[in-house]
Design a protein around this motif. Sequence first.
Motif, mmCIF file in Angstrom:
data_model
loop_
_atom_site.group_PDB
_atom_site.id
_atom_site.type_symbol
_atom_site.label_atom_id
_atom_site.label_comp_id
_atom_site.label_asym_id
_atom_site.label_seq_id
_atom_site.Cartn_x
_atom_site.Cartn_y
_atom_site.Cartn_z
ATOM 1 N N LYS A 20 0.832 -1.203 0.000
ATOM 2 C CA LYS A 20 0.000 0.000 0.000
ATOM 3 C C LYS A 20 0.864 1.248 0.000
ATOM 4 O O LYS A 20 0.583 2.205 -0.725
ATOM 5 C CB LYS A 20 -0.937 -0.003 1.205
ATOM 6 N N LYS A 21 1.900 1.257 0.790
ATOM 7 C CA LYS A 21 2.801 2.416 0.830
ATOM 8 C C LYS A 21 3.474 2.606 -0.522
ATOM 9 O O LYS A 21 3.663 3.732 -0.975
ATOM 10 C CB LYS A 21 3.857 2.247 1.932
ATOM 11 N N LYS A 22 3.821 1.506 -1.177
ATOM 12 C CA LYS A 22 4.446 1.591 -2.501
ATOM 13 C C LYS A 22 3.449 2.162 -3.509
ATOM 14 O O LYS A 22 3.816 3.000 -4.338
ATOM 15 C CB LYS A 22 4.942 0.228 -2.964
ATOM 16 N N GLN A 23 2.201 1.719 -3.436
ATOM 17 C CA GLN A 23 1.175 2.256 -4.333
ATOM 18 C C GLN A 23 1.030 3.764 -4.136
ATOM 19 O O GLN A 23 0.943 4.522 -5.100
ATOM 20 C CB GLN A 23 -0.171 1.577 -4.082
ATOM 21 N N GLU A 24 0.990 4.174 -2.879
ATOM 22 C CA GLU A 24 0.854 5.594 -2.567
ATOM 23 C C GLU A 24 2.054 6.379 -3.083
ATOM 24 O O GLU A 24 1.904 7.436 -3.691
ATOM 25 C CB GLU A 24 0.701 5.794 -1.058
ATOM 26 N N LYS A 25 3.247 5.853 -2.850
ATOM 27 C CA LYS A 25 4.468 6.529 -3.297
ATOM 28 C C LYS A 25 4.522 6.599 -4.813
ATOM 29 O O LYS A 25 4.870 7.640 -5.384
ATOM 30 C CB LYS A 25 5.717 5.828 -2.767
ATOM 31 N N ASP A 26 4.163 5.512 -5.489
ATOM 32 C CA ASP A 26 4.187 5.491 -6.952
ATOM 33 C C ASP A 26 3.219 6.526 -7.527
ATOM 34 O O ASP A 26 3.552 7.237 -8.487
ATOM 35 C CB ASP A 26 3.852 4.104 -7.486
ATOM 36 N N GLU A 92 1.703 15.207 2.054
ATOM 37 C CA GLU A 92 1.928 14.394 3.251
ATOM 38 C C GLU A 92 0.781 13.448 3.575
ATOM 39 O O GLU A 92 1.004 12.321 3.982
ATOM 40 C CB GLU A 92 2.220 15.302 4.438
ATOM 41 N N ASN A 93 -0.447 13.908 3.436
ATOM 42 C CA ASN A 93 -1.631 13.066 3.674
ATOM 43 C C ASN A 93 -1.636 12.398 5.047
ATOM 44 O O ASN A 93 -2.006 11.233 5.182
ATOM 45 C CB ASN A 93 -1.763 11.995 2.584
ATOM 46 N N LYS A 94 -1.215 13.114 6.057
ATOM 47 C CA LYS A 94 -1.153 12.546 7.408
ATOM 48 C C LYS A 94 -2.557 12.245 7.932
ATOM 49 O O LYS A 94 -3.487 13.022 7.759
ATOM 50 C CB LYS A 94 -0.437 13.498 8.359
ATOM 51 N N GLY A 95 -2.667 11.097 8.579
ATOM 52 C CA GLY A 95 -3.920 10.712 9.210
ATOM 53 C C GLY A 95 -4.980 10.177 8.272
ATOM 54 O O GLY A 95 -6.110 9.951 8.685
ATOM 55 N N LYS A 96 -4.642 9.978 7.017
ATOM 56 C CA LYS A 96 -5.615 9.484 6.045
ATOM 57 C C LYS A 96 -5.393 7.993 5.811
ATOM 58 O O LYS A 96 -4.279 7.502 5.885
ATOM 59 C CB LYS A 96 -5.492 10.232 4.720
ATOM 60 N N SER A 97 -6.483 7.323 5.499
ATOM 61 C CA SER A 97 -6.387 5.896 5.181
ATOM 62 C C SER A 97 -5.785 5.726 3.787
ATOM 63 O O SER A 97 -5.693 6.680 3.007
ATOM 64 C CB SER A 97 -7.781 5.260 5.214
ATOM 65 N N HIS A 98 -5.409 4.497 3.481
ATOM 66 C CA HIS A 98 -4.855 4.199 2.162
ATOM 67 C C HIS A 98 -5.848 4.595 1.064
ATOM 68 O O HIS A 98 -5.465 5.217 0.067
ATOM 69 C CB HIS A 98 -4.517 2.700 2.064
ATOM 70 N N GLU A 99 -7.104 4.253 1.267
ATOM 71 C CA GLU A 99 -8.122 4.555 0.252
ATOM 72 C C GLU A 99 -8.271 6.066 0.077
ATOM 73 O O GLU A 99 -8.403 6.562 -1.051
ATOM 74 C CB GLU A 99 -9.467 3.924 0.628
ATOM 75 N N MET A 102 -5.226 7.347 -1.843
ATOM 76 C CA MET A 102 -5.277 6.979 -3.258
ATOM 77 C C MET A 102 -6.324 7.808 -4.003
ATOM 78 O O MET A 102 -6.093 8.251 -5.134
ATOM 79 C CB MET A 102 -5.549 5.482 -3.412
ATOM 80 N N THR A 103 -7.467 8.031 -3.372
ATOM 81 C CA THR A 103 -8.516 8.851 -3.982
ATOM 82 C C THR A 103 -8.025 10.283 -4.172
ATOM 83 O O THR A 103 -8.203 10.881 -5.241
ATOM 84 C CB THR A 103 -9.793 8.831 -3.116
ATOM 85 N N TYR A 104 -7.402 10.820 -3.137
ATOM 86 C CA TYR A 104 -6.884 12.188 -3.205
ATOM 87 C C TYR A 104 -5.827 12.323 -4.294
ATOM 88 O O TYR A 104 -5.889 13.239 -5.122
ATOM 89 C CB TYR A 104 -6.303 12.607 -1.845
ATOM 90 N N LEU A 105 -4.854 11.425 -4.294
ATOM 91 C CA LEU A 105 -3.777 11.519 -5.288
ATOM 92 C C LEU A 105 -4.285 11.299 -6.707
ATOM 93 O O LEU A 105 -3.803 11.943 -7.646
ATOM 94 C CB LEU A 105 -2.649 10.538 -4.955
#
Length: 136
Positions: A20-26, A92-99, A102-105
């Motif tokens: 999940k972290k990799k997906q977010e970073k990518d 940074e997206n601190k405090g947000k869930s993975h979903e 991903m939606t925000y990005l």
Amino acid sequence: MKRIIAALFLSFVLFSCTDKKKQEKDLLDEVIKVHDRVMGKEELIMINKMQLDTLIKENRSPEITAVATQHSKALDSADTNMENWMHNFDAENKGKSHEEIMTYLTSQKKEINAIDSNFNVVVADASKFIKQNKIK
């Protein structure tokens, strides 16, 4: 046996978190890549604005002045849209869930791609107009 199951479960949890972290970073990297491409076009906007200002100051005809002013405003608008996007972007997206991340990005990627497309159009249109109306 319980240790094996516990170890498998732990490795699954760790792998899914890492994935999940990799997906977010990518996805963040994709957004930043477009941002960097747009920022590279800032110089074109400034060059076109200076050339349009020169055409406006020459005041050769009301039609040329009016169209040059329209192009200048379009360039300003594109630049302002980019500045607003950068000001509001939260990497940074601190405090947000993975979903949520991903939606925000994903939405930010769409937005920055639209800004990039707009930059391309207004710069190309202004450049064409400038080329057609330069003093010979």
